[in-house]
Motif scaffolding. Structure first.
Motif, mmCIF file in Angstrom:
data_model
loop_
_atom_site.group_PDB
_atom_site.id
_atom_site.type_symbol
_atom_site.label_atom_id
_atom_site.label_comp_id
_atom_site.label_asym_id
_atom_site.label_seq_id
_atom_site.Cartn_x
_atom_site.Cartn_y
_atom_site.Cartn_z
ATOM 1 N N PRO A 1 -30.468 6.324 -6.414
ATOM 2 C CA PRO A 1 -30.880 4.958 -6.065
ATOM 3 C C PRO A 1 -29.860 3.959 -6.606
ATOM 4 N N TYR A 2 -29.665 2.909 -5.867
ATOM 5 C CA TYR A 2 -28.666 1.924 -6.274
ATOM 6 C C TYR A 2 -29.270 0.527 -6.249
ATOM 7 N N ARG A 3 -29.264 -0.100 -7.391
ATOM 8 C CA ARG A 3 -29.652 -1.510 -7.480
ATOM 9 C C ARG A 3 -28.545 -2.277 -8.181
ATOM 10 N N THR A 4 -28.246 -1.832 -9.391
ATOM 11 C CA THR A 4 -27.163 -2.476 -10.153
ATOM 12 C C THR A 4 -25.955 -1.565 -10.301
ATOM 13 N N GLY A 5 -26.124 -0.278 -10.033
ATOM 14 C CA GLY A 5 -25.045 0.681 -10.206
ATOM 15 C C GLY A 5 -25.043 1.361 -11.559
ATOM 16 N N THR A 6 -25.911 0.934 -12.462
ATOM 17 C CA THR A 6 -25.943 1.506 -13.808
ATOM 18 C C THR A 6 -26.288 2.987 -13.770
ATOM 19 N N LEU A 7 -27.344 3.349 -13.052
ATOM 20 C CA LEU A 7 -27.740 4.753 -12.968
ATOM 21 C C LEU A 7 -26.650 5.569 -12.292
ATOM 22 N N VAL B 1 -25.788 15.303 -15.839
ATOM 23 C CA VAL B 1 -26.774 14.647 -16.691
ATOM 24 C C VAL B 1 -26.552 13.139 -16.741
ATOM 25 N N THR B 2 -27.572 12.458 -17.258
ATOM 26 C CA THR B 2 -27.499 11.020 -17.512
ATOM 27 C C THR B 2 -28.287 10.717 -18.776
ATOM 28 N N ASP B 3 -27.931 9.646 -19.445
ATOM 29 C CA ASP B 3 -28.661 9.200 -20.639
ATOM 30 C C ASP B 3 -29.577 8.024 -20.314
ATOM 31 N N ILE B 4 -29.657 7.634 -19.070
ATOM 32 C CA ILE B 4 -30.477 6.486 -18.680
ATOM 33 C C ILE B 4 -31.956 6.863 -18.796
ATOM 34 N N PRO B 5 -32.717 6.186 -19.667
ATOM 35 C CA PRO B 5 -34.106 6.572 -19.883
ATOM 36 C C PRO B 5 -35.015 6.362 -18.675
ATOM 37 N N ASN C 1 -23.510 5.148 -12.013
ATOM 38 C CA ASN C 1 -22.291 5.286 -12.815
ATOM 39 C C ASN C 1 -22.507 6.049 -14.123
ATOM 40 N N SER C 2 -23.760 6.351 -14.460
ATOM 41 C CA SER C 2 -24.044 7.015 -15.730
ATOM 42 C C SER C 2 -23.989 8.538 -15.651
ATOM 43 N N PHE C 3 -24.007 9.098 -14.463
ATOM 44 C CA PHE C 3 -23.999 10.556 -14.335
ATOM 45 C C PHE C 3 -22.654 11.125 -14.775
#
Length: 91
Positions: free
Chosen positions: A15-21, A37-41, A23-25
């Protein structure tokens, strides 16, 4: 399939809203393969079914529900095909 290709597939389907998720992978190397993996809670909330929302007094549909599971299955199918195997789904 290379690790970079798998990472690009996950990023493209996230999913893309701000790009944070998106770009975190990152790729993590294991002795017998790799993981993405990702560290996004809040990542887990992007894949779950939404529950009753008191604010709107109804249950809303999560448009991204199960996106990661579908993407992981797609990647597993590609790898299995390349290796001459099959993907077994256990429910």
């Amino acid at each position: 399939m290379t690790r970079a290709e798998a990472l690009r597939i996950v990023q493209a389907n996230s999913p893309y809203r701000t790009g944070t998720l998106r770009n975190s992978f990152r790729v993590v190397e294991y002795e017998d393969g790799f993981g993405i993996v990702t560290d996004i809670p809040y990542m887990k909330f992007t894949t779950e079914k939404w529950t009753f929302n008191k604010r709107w007094n109804k249950t809303l549909q999560n448009p991204n529900e199960q996106w990661f599971q579908r993407t992981a299955f797609y990647i597993a199918q590609i790898i299995a095909q390349e290796k001459g195997g099959v993907v077994n789904v256990i429910k």
